[in-house]
Design a protein around this motif. Structure first.
Motif, PDB file in Angstrom:
ATOM      1  N   UNK A  19      48.568  65.506  97.038  1.00 33.00           N
ATOM      2  CA  UNK A  19      49.829  65.873  96.183  1.00 33.00           C
ATOM      3  C   UNK A  19      50.803  64.913  95.923  1.00 33.00           C
ATOM      4  N   UNK A  20      51.225  64.645  94.686  1.00 34.64           N
ATOM      5  CA  UNK A  20      52.604  63.723  94.585  1.00 34.64           C
ATOM      6  C   UNK A  20      53.706  64.576  94.036  1.00 34.64           C
ATOM      7  N   UNK A  75      50.334  56.128  92.376  1.00 37.55           N
ATOM      8  CA  UNK A  75      51.219  56.759  91.202  1.00 37.55           C
ATOM      9  C   UNK A  75      51.671  55.554  90.468  1.00 37.55           C
ATOM     10  N   UNK A  76      51.644  55.663  89.247  1.00 33.27           N
ATOM     11  CA  UNK A  76      52.101  54.207  88.612  1.00 33.27           C
ATOM     12  C   UNK A  76      53.101  54.559  87.560  1.00 33.27           C
ATOM     13  N   UNK A  77      54.166  53.578  87.433  1.00 28.25           N
ATOM     14  CA  UNK A  77      55.395  54.128  86.366  1.00 28.25           C
ATOM     15  C   UNK A  77      55.424  53.044  85.651  1.00 28.25           C
ATOM     16  N   UNK A 131      51.568  57.850  85.637  1.00 28.57           N
ATOM     17  CA  UNK A 131      50.012  58.109  85.539  1.00 28.57           C
ATOM     18  C   UNK A 131      49.641  58.023  87.161  1.00 28.57           C
ATOM     19  N   UNK A 132      48.356  58.831  87.435  1.00 27.64           N
ATOM     20  CA  UNK A 132      48.103  58.827  88.988  1.00 27.64           C
ATOM     21  C   UNK A 132      46.544  58.889  88.774  1.00 27.64           C
ATOM     22  N   UNK A 133      45.951  58.213  89.877  1.00 27.98           N
ATOM     23  CA  UNK A 133      44.652  58.030  90.106  1.00 27.98           C
ATOM     24  C   UNK A 133      44.325  58.179  91.579  1.00 27.98           C
ATOM     25  N   UNK A 171      45.395  66.521  93.178  1.00 27.72           N
ATOM     26  CA  UNK A 171      43.938  66.357  93.104  1.00 27.72           C
ATOM     27  C   UNK A 171      43.330  67.050  94.257  1.00 27.72           C
ATOM     28  N   UNK A 172      42.298  67.432  93.923  1.00 29.21           N
ATOM     29  CA  UNK A 172      41.207  68.155  94.950  1.00 29.21           C
ATOM     30  C   UNK A 172      39.749  67.314  94.744  1.00 29.21           C
TER      31      UNK A 172
END
Lengths: 113, 112
Positions: free
Chosen positions: A33-34, A77-79, A66-68, A49-50
């Protein structure tokens, strides 16, 4: 186990720059989790994410975020581009199963000038 | 209306005092309830889950009233080390989602 590990602990950047926050969940945990925490809004879920797959990204504020999760032991987590209103503490948490205890990392304190 | 509401405090109490925090939640589909503790500039950590029948963990007692959508935390014999922000947390389960929703927290300062 070392717990959830986040880096960097502190980030100071200028408006318009790209920011990448990193998280290593607890080994074996299948949920990541973020969250973002501010004085005004408290702690808010951004995305989770799971098994490395994004399940719910409805909390992501806008397309600049965005998150990967390329593998089970790493997430970003990118901004891009960052704005002053993105200044907050960003936490990553992981859990074994969706309803078990979420363990939080120490957080990344982001300041966008 | 916010989903989880708490009195932000601060609550300033002397050592040894009993203090109670309250929390209300708006989503009647909430299924699980928790209190988290967050020390200054640290991450949140689970303090205790809250069960329908009420539960106790040492000096801490949590209660849930589903009809009123109300959760409470009672701390007896406060210690200096109890100084922290206490976050009320609920989980709504549905459509494959298990999201936790956090209140903004109640700040407690225990004074010598």
């Amino acid at each position: 186990d070392a717990g959830v590990i986040q880096s960097p602990r502190h980030e100071v950047t200028e408006m318009g720059q790209e920011v990448t926050l990193r998280c290593k969940p607890i080994s074996g945990h299948d949920y990541l989790f973020w969250y973002r925490q501010t004085m005004m809004r408290g702690l808010e879920l951004l995305i989770y994410f799971n098994n490395n797959v994004p399940i719910d990204d409805s909390g992501m504020p806008e397309d600049r975020f965005s998150a990967k999760m390329p593998n089970a032991s790493f997430s970003t987590l990118k901004i891009q581009p960052s704005e002053p209103r993105d200044s907050a503490v960003y936490f990553c948490a992981s859990s074994l199963g969706p309803q078990n205890i979420q363990y939080f990392g120490a957080g990344t304190r982001l300041s966008v000038l | 209306r916010k989903e989880v509401e708490q009195d932000p405090g601060p609550f300033n109490v002397p050592e040894g005092a009993t203090v109670a925090f309250n929390c209300t939640y708006s989503n009647s589909a909430s299924q699980s309830f928790f209190w988290y503790r967050q020390d200054c500039r640290k991450e949140p950590k689970l303090l205790m889950s809250v069960y329908s029948s009420g539960n106790e963990d040492g000096r801490f007692t949590a209660q849930l009233n589903r009809a009123s959508q109300y959760i409470s935390l009672l701390i007896r014999d406060s210690k200096l080390s109890d100084s922290a922000t206490y976050l009320c947390v609920v989980r709504v389960v549905g459509a494959g989602s298990y999201q936790l929703t956090f209140g903004k927290g109640t700040k407690l300062s225990v004074i010598p």
